[in-house]
Design a protein around this motif. Structure first.
Motif, PDB file in Angstrom:
ATOM      1  N   THR A 116      53.352 -46.925  77.683  1.00  0.00           N
ATOM      2  CA  THR A 116      53.559 -47.261  79.106  1.00  0.00           C
ATOM      3  C   THR A 116      53.881 -48.544  79.311  1.00  0.00           C
ATOM      4  O   THR A 116      53.718 -49.450  78.564  1.00  0.00           O
ATOM      5  CB  THR A 116      52.222 -46.923  79.908  1.00  0.00           C
ATOM      6  OG1 THR A 116      51.214 -48.042  79.871  1.00  0.00           O
ATOM      7  CG2 THR A 116      51.476 -45.464  79.609  1.00  0.00           C
ATOM      8  N   GLN A 178      47.442 -48.020  88.555  1.00  0.00           N
ATOM      9  CA  GLN A 178      47.687 -49.295  87.756  1.00  0.00           C
ATOM     10  C   GLN A 178      46.700 -49.718  86.900  1.00  0.00           C
ATOM     11  O   GLN A 178      46.802 -50.006  85.781  1.00  0.00           O
ATOM     12  CB  GLN A 178      48.482 -50.194  88.626  1.00  0.00           C
ATOM     13  CG  GLN A 178      49.900 -50.133  89.226  1.00  0.00           C
ATOM     14  CD  GLN A 178      50.289 -50.933  90.161  1.00  0.00           C
ATOM     15  OE1 GLN A 178      49.629 -51.563  90.872  1.00  0.00           O
ATOM     16  NE2 GLN A 178      51.552 -51.117  90.250  1.00  0.00           N
ATOM     17  N   MET A 181      46.019 -47.324  83.957  1.00  0.00           N
ATOM     18  CA  MET A 181      47.289 -47.583  82.923  1.00  0.00           C
ATOM     19  C   MET A 181      46.787 -48.961  82.234  1.00  0.00           C
ATOM     20  O   MET A 181      46.939 -48.813  80.942  1.00  0.00           O
ATOM     21  CB  MET A 181      48.334 -47.702  83.804  1.00  0.00           C
ATOM     22  CG  MET A 181      49.596 -47.548  83.080  1.00  0.00           C
ATOM     23  SD  MET A 181      51.164 -48.367  83.504  1.00  0.00           S
ATOM     24  CE  MET A 181      51.429 -47.048  84.644  1.00  0.00           C
TER      25      MET A 181
END
Ligand code: FAQ
Length: 308
Positions: A116, A178, A181
């Motif tokens: 990612t 976010q 992540m």
């Protein structure tokens, strides 16, 4: 006529001086340096791949420009290091051949996938962070060309580390998605980053000699601990959790205790059986073949004496 003072290799090492390319040196010292500098150069070059894969997918023009510059810096470090290795009498083409055919290694860390965008920031923060901890002492390594190359490389790696931290900070303080992540990237990269420092001191065959020769100034475990101590407070600023239940402040040692690194995994990855080993080498061999015409054109131009 005054007699010239003859300084032996042993004296230079004892005086913490610098060995230069034309000085006499033991064959094993030369071979060890070629091994380490070549592995280091290969790491910089293969190390362009995990982040390079994200250049076309960077989330903004600003991030793309930064990432392009960073990956380009790594290429520069590789070229610098190949040049340092060449001062020991080896040929760059032979070193590349050794990389392509698996006879020389590169850092285990680059055999993990970058899944990612958060991985890009995490690589800057952790991988460049570990590289700095390992490489700052190499600025004082006994071989002059390697030590001098490290000075500039460390300055650039420091900048890389800060940009990675800043990028990850934006994510970890962003939306819940976010933040998740960023945490996921830390969960996947933490242990492989600790493996970058090599096997434990008790199982590091090269350490004793490399330390006696002033190539290594600190042991693998000492630098690993230094990295943990430096990074734990930074994770707190990011608001991320380091994936280690055994992480605890040790008042007596003034250091962080941490859990067992899986050195069996490191051995597997170094032996070529990591998640991306085959892919990384295949990509490199392909790029080398596709670039052959550039080298041929450069050779032809040089042979013509630069004439039109
Ligand atoms: N991966 O006896 P030791 C970067 C090998 S940073 C693969 O302890 P030594 C920047 C070792 O070579 C990464 N192999 O060995 C960047 C030896 O092999 P042998 C590159 C490993 O040499 C950031 C064997 O295991 N940095 O690229 C690893 O005394 C972001 C036994 O180990 C450097 O290369 C490993 N993790 O100590 C780029 C720094 N660990 O004898 C792009 C310079 C060990 O079978 C993006 N190198 N091995 O041939 C060093 O400081 C040392 O070589 C160590 C290993 C500390 C890595």
């Amino acid at each position: 006529v005054y007699p010239r003072r003859v300084t032996t290799f042993e004296q230079v090492i004892e005086d913490l001086g610098r060995v230069e390319p034309r000085d006499a040196m033991p064959d094993d010292y030369r071979a060890t340096l070629i091994r380490q500098i070549a592995q280091h150069a290969h790491s910089e070059i293969i190390g362009m791949q995990p982040e390079g894969a994200w250049i076309t997918r960077a989330p903004s023009l600003r991030r793309k420009a930064i990432l392009l510059a960073k990956v380009q810096d790594e290429a520069g470090h590789g070229l610098y290091l190949y040049a340092a290795a060449e001062t020991l009498g080896v040929d760059r083409a032979d070193l590349l051949d050794a990389l392509h055919t698996g006879r020389q290694k590169y850092s285990s860390i680059f055999n993990y996938p970058s899944l990612t965008w958060a991985d890009v920031g995490t690589i800057g923060w952790l991988v460049d962070g570990a590289a700095i901890v390992n490489q700052v002492p190499l600025c004082r390594c006994s071989y002059g060309p390697y030590a001098r190359a490290m000075v500039r490389i460390c300055k650039e790696e420091s900048f890389h580390q800060r940009q990675g931290f800043e990028s990850l900070h934006a994510l970890s303080h962003g939306t819940p998605e976010q933040h998740a992540m960023a945490q996921d990237a830390l969960d996947r990269w933490w242990w492989p980053a600790l493996m970058m420092f090599g096997p434990p001191d008790s199982a590091s065959p090269n350490s004793e000699r490399s330390t006696a020769w002033g190539i290594k100034r600190f042991s693998n475990d000492t630098l690993r601990q230094r990295f943990v101590d430096m990074t734990v407070p930074q994770a707190a600023v990011l608001g991320l959790r380091i994936p280690d239940d055994d992480l605890a402040w040790n008042e007596e040692r003034g250091s962080w205790d941490f859990g067992e690194v899986d050195f069996a995994e490191l051995a597997e990855v170094v032996a070529g059986r990591g998640p991306c080993n085959a892919e990384r080498i295949a990509h490199k061999v392909r790029a080398d073949a596709e670039g052959a015409w550039v080298r041929e054109a450069a050779d032809a131009y040089a042979a013509s004496g630069g004439a039109r």
